[in-house]
Design an enzyme around this catalytic site. Structure first.
Site, PDB file in Angstrom:
ATOM      1  CE  LYS A  22      -1.568  -9.840  23.658  1.00  0.00           C
ATOM      2  NZ  LYS A  22      -2.889  -9.241  24.073  1.00  0.00           N
ATOM      3  CG  ASN A  23      -4.365 -12.239  21.450  1.00  0.00           C
ATOM      4  OD1 ASN A  23      -4.137 -11.522  22.421  1.00  0.00           O
ATOM      5  ND2 ASN A  23      -4.628 -11.750  20.262  1.00  0.00           N
ATOM      6  NE  ARG A  93     -12.411  -8.443  26.771  1.00  0.00           N
ATOM      7  CZ  ARG A  93     -13.496  -8.154  27.452  1.00  0.00           C
ATOM      8  NH1 ARG A  93     -13.458  -7.223  28.393  1.00  0.00           N
ATOM      9  NH2 ARG A  93     -14.632  -8.782  27.235  1.00  0.00           N
ATOM     10  CB  CYS A 117      -6.048  -1.978  24.458  1.00  0.00           C
ATOM     11  SG  CYS A 117      -4.329  -2.466  24.234  1.00  0.00           S
ATOM     12  NE  ARG A 122     -11.257  -4.623  24.921  1.00  0.00           N
ATOM     13  CZ  ARG A 122      -9.979  -4.991  25.010  1.00  0.00           C
ATOM     14  NH1 ARG A 122      -9.514  -5.943  24.231  1.00  0.00           N
ATOM     15  NH2 ARG A 122      -9.178  -4.412  25.868  1.00  0.00           N
ATOM     16  CG  ASP A 313      -5.873  -8.068  17.814  1.00  0.00           C
ATOM     17  OD1 ASP A 313      -6.626  -7.141  18.163  1.00  0.00           O
ATOM     18  OD2 ASP A 313      -5.603  -9.021  18.560  1.00  0.00           O
ATOM     19  NE  ARG A 405      -1.466  -4.880  27.624  1.00  0.00           N
ATOM     20  CZ  ARG A 405      -2.541  -4.949  26.837  1.00  0.00           C
ATOM     21  NH1 ARG A 405      -2.841  -3.969  26.025  1.00  0.00           N
ATOM     22  NH2 ARG A 405      -3.297  -6.030  26.856  1.00  0.00           N
TER      23      ARG A 405
END
Length: 426
Positions: A22-23, A93, A117, A122, A313, A405
């Site tokens: 995902k990232n 984000r 989140c 951030r 994470d 998500r």
């Protein structure tokens, strides 16, 4: 809102496949804005953040095809729209990643400050610092970043570290912008995470000239144009780590396939330190079964750090496991010091955790009991699910849209491993 209802105390058994990261996929999707040719991602994870990013790209004029198997094709307009509004970027984000590509391609960009989140402050200051170093003017006005480079971007040498170290999304954003800048850009203090390396690999497939990926010094030689490509993103190391910890917390034989163990070396080291037996292959990690009542994990001291350190994470999931350990474990969060929203919910389940500034002190072993708990963010949600798998009785985890998500069908994958977990529509 949907919730998960979990009956704890069941052993898991079987194999689970790791989805695409995902990232990694979110900035790769944003990279499609750098060309008017198709970018194909055959293994995009089927998660809500991908859907949200595709809506952002559609709002910028891109043509999007999302198939049932998760594969995605994106083709940017010849002249992309330059504004990504709050209604599209508020959900995550990762949407800030469109700033660099838009600025490089159209020389203008207006991107709303991103959401996501609630895990602490951030800032996007390093994104802005990088764009300004490339010659853009950037202003913050009414919750939007408005950037302009009327004469195009110019290569520059910059240091992109901040008070909390390197920036993953910021490195990717500046790297994308620099691919079409005139001249050479050197980023010092660049993030070394696998997701940054993966983005760079995709950009190089598109015709970029990037070297130094995986090191704190990345060099980008600007080119006149980029072209389309097909790029499979790396496996999701956080999803893989979550399932490994699920096997550990339940004392189960769980084999996580299609992952990159080399991306999780620190987790494997901590598992060894905790006395959790496991096997590792070229593309799998398998936890070995043990009696959780007769043998508890050993306590550990974990500090979250930039890659290759322990991932922030996985902090919440590791905390859930350490509630089972025989003794006092220390967890220090250096990336997002306020990322402890899950502590209060674990306390509701019977955990013994005390927060002290950026440190959490976990005293175990705890006898977790099922409870009604509320998910506050993506990874905290996963920690509560893991705790629910181990707890006696029924655990109800509400607001699981956070989980959707970033985890591809988490409840279904756990069910296939033997967990008693049900999604209840709200």
């Amino acid at each position: 809102m949907d919730k998960f209802v979990i009956e704890g105390g069941r052993a898991l058994r079987g194999s689970v496949s790791t989805a695409g990261s995902k990232n990694a996929v979110l900035p790769v999707l944003a990279a499609s804005l750098l060309t008017d040719e198709p970018l194909v991602i055959p293994n995009a994870p089927r998660v809500a953040d991908v859907t949200s990013m595709l809506k952002v790209l559609e709002s910028l004029g891109s043509r999007v095809v999302q198939n049932q198997d998760g594969s995605v094709e994106v083709c940017s307009s010849h002249v992309p729209r330059e504004a990504a509004g709050w209604e599209f970027v508020r959900k995550m984000r990762g949407s800030v990643s469109v700033l660099g590509p838009l600025l490089a391609r159209t020389h203008r960009a207006c991107v709303a400050m991103p959401g996501g989140c609630v895990i602490g402050v951030r800032p996007v200051d390093l994104h802005i610092k990088g764009m300004r170093a490339l010659g853009a003017t950037v202003n913050l006005d009414e919750g939007e970043m408005r950037a302009e480079a009327t004469k195009g971007l110019k290569g520059a040498e910059m240091y992109l570290g901040g008070a909390q170290g390197s920036t993953v999304l910021g490195t990717g954003n500046v790297m994308m912008a620099a691919t079409l800048a005139k001249g050479t850009t050197v980023i010092h203090g660049a993030a070394c995470e696998p997701e940054v390396v993966d983005l760079g690999a995709c950009l190089n497939k598109m015709g970029a000239r990037i070297t130094g990926l995986g090191s704190p010094r990345i060099e980008i030689e600007g080119v006149a144009r980029l072209h389309g490509a097909t790029h499979a993103v790396i496996p999701d190391r956080i999803e893989a780590g979550t399932f490994v910890i699920a096997g550990a917390i339940t004392g189960s034989a769980v084999r996580v396939e299609g992952c990159r163990p080399d991306h999780l070396m620190i987790l494997l080291e901590r598992l060894t330190e905790a006395g959790v037996a496991h096997e590792v292959g070229a593309d799998f990690i398998a936890t070995l079964p043990y009696d959780t009542r007769a043998r508890r994990p050993k306590p550990t001291d974990v500090t979250t750090l930039a890659y290759p350190g322990f991932p922030t994470d996985l902090q919440a999931q590791w905390m859930a496991l350490m509630t089972m350990a025989s003794g006092m474990s220390l967890i220090t969060e250096t990336i997002y010091p306020d990322r402890y929203m899950h502590v209060a919910e674990l306390l509701r389940m019977g955990a013994n955790i005390r927060r002290q500034a950026t440190m959490a002190i976990v005293n175990g072993p705890a006898q977790l009991s099922g409870a009604q708990v509320m998910a506050s963010d993506l990874r905290a949600s996963a920690a509560l699910v893991l705790a629910g798998l181990k707890a006696d009785g029924i655990t109800e985890v509400s607001r699981v849209y956070h989980i959707d998500r970033g985890y591809e069908h988490l409840d279904e994958k756990l069910s296939e491993l033997g967990a008693q977990i049900e999604r209840v529509k709200g």
